[in-house]
Design a protein around this motif. Structure first.
Motif, PDB file in Angstrom:
ATOM      1  N   PHE A  10       1.003  -1.077   0.394  1.00 50.77           N
ATOM      2  CA  PHE A  10       0.140   0.382  -0.190  1.00 50.77           C
ATOM      3  C   PHE A  10       0.799   1.223  -0.164  1.00 50.77           C
ATOM      4  CE2 PHE A  10      -3.119  -3.668   0.905  1.00 50.77           C
ATOM      5  CZ  PHE A  10      -3.716  -3.115   0.319  1.00 50.77           C
ATOM      6  N   GLU A  11       2.274   1.226   0.095  1.00 45.16           N
ATOM      7  CA  GLU A  11       3.181   2.430   0.006  1.00 45.16           C
ATOM      8  C   GLU A  11       3.030   2.473  -1.602  1.00 45.16           C
ATOM      9  OE1 GLU A  11       6.573   0.559   2.348  1.00 45.16           O
ATOM     10  OE2 GLU A  11       4.909   1.136   4.006  1.00 45.16           O
ATOM     11  N   ALA A  12       2.779   2.167  -2.409  1.00 48.81           N
ATOM     12  CA  ALA A  12       3.368   2.274  -3.851  1.00 48.81           C
ATOM     13  C   ALA A  12       2.626   3.648  -4.545  1.00 48.81           C
ATOM     14  CB  ALA A  12       2.175   1.116  -4.532  1.00 48.81           C
ATOM     15  N   SER A  13       2.591   4.241  -5.291  1.00 48.67           N
ATOM     16  CA  SER A  13       2.599   5.886  -5.891  1.00 48.67           C
ATOM     17  C   SER A  13       0.858   5.205  -6.448  1.00 48.67           C
ATOM     18  CB  SER A  13       3.471   6.046  -6.851  1.00 48.67           C
ATOM     19  OG  SER A  13       3.026   6.959  -7.961  1.00 48.67           O
ATOM     20  N   GLU A  14       0.151   7.327  -6.434  1.00 53.47           N
ATOM     21  CA  GLU A  14      -1.379   7.055  -6.996  1.00 53.47           C
ATOM     22  C   GLU A  14      -0.597   6.417  -8.632  1.00 53.47           C
ATOM     23  OE1 GLU A  14      -3.482   8.953  -4.573  1.00 53.47           O
ATOM     24  OE2 GLU A  14      -2.076   9.437  -3.821  1.00 53.47           O
ATOM     25  N   ASP A  15       0.484   6.659  -9.247  1.00 54.26           N
ATOM     26  CA  ASP A  15       0.923   7.226 -10.594  1.00 54.26           C
ATOM     27  C   ASP A  15       0.079   5.952 -11.329  1.00 54.26           C
ATOM     28  OD1 ASP A  15       1.634   9.168 -10.133  1.00 54.26           O
ATOM     29  OD2 ASP A  15       3.719   8.507 -10.291  1.00 54.26           O
ATOM     30  N   THR A  16      -0.168   4.683 -10.314  1.00 53.65           N
ATOM     31  CA  THR A  16      -0.520   3.408 -11.155  1.00 53.65           C
ATOM     32  C   THR A  16      -1.399   2.773 -11.068  1.00 53.65           C
ATOM     33  OG1 THR A  16       0.340   1.970  -9.158  1.00 53.65           O
ATOM     34  CG2 THR A  16       2.263   2.357 -11.526  1.00 53.65           C
TER      35      THR A  16
END
Length: 116
Positions: free
Chosen positions: A22-28
């Motif tokens: 859940f730390e992934a970027s919102e860009d994806t």
């Protein structure tokens, strides 16, 4: 019903072990749904299925299921507070769908015990 069972505690541990997802970027992100909106939608769908598959549940039992879901959503909000408003990525969506299915399994097991 389920929030006081070992299975639920194990699922919460499973979630915390996967917090890095859940730390992934919102860009994806794949859509405009936030992490919490997706959890809420998935859990709602699962509980509708649980209630539909168990028409013998009394009104009081159905209300207990709904209260339990509210408690689960509260727990999720606490655990995911820093990312709850981020748009969900495809990987997060898959995890949330799987996690919601596991929650349904907990309810299925408990309801089976109740209706015996």
């Amino acid at each position: 019903m389920v929030t006081d069972k070992d299975g639920y505690i194990h699922l919460i541990q499973y979630l915390t072990e996967h917090l890095g997802l859940f730390e992934a970027s919102e860009d994806t992100s794949i859509n405009n749904q936030t992490v919490m909106e997706l959890f809420e939608d998935q859990l709602s769908a699962q509980i509708i299925m649980v209630c539909g598959q168990n028409p013998n549940l009394s009104f009081a039992q159905r209300n207990k299921v709904i209260r339990e879901i509210d408690a689960i959503v509260y727990d999720l909000e606490e655990i995911l507070a820093s990312v709850a408003s981020h748009n969900a990525t495809p990987e997060q969506s898959v995890f949330i769908t799987e996690f919601s299915g596991l929650i349904k399994n907990l309810f299925d097991k408990e309801i089976e015990q109740i209706l015996r």
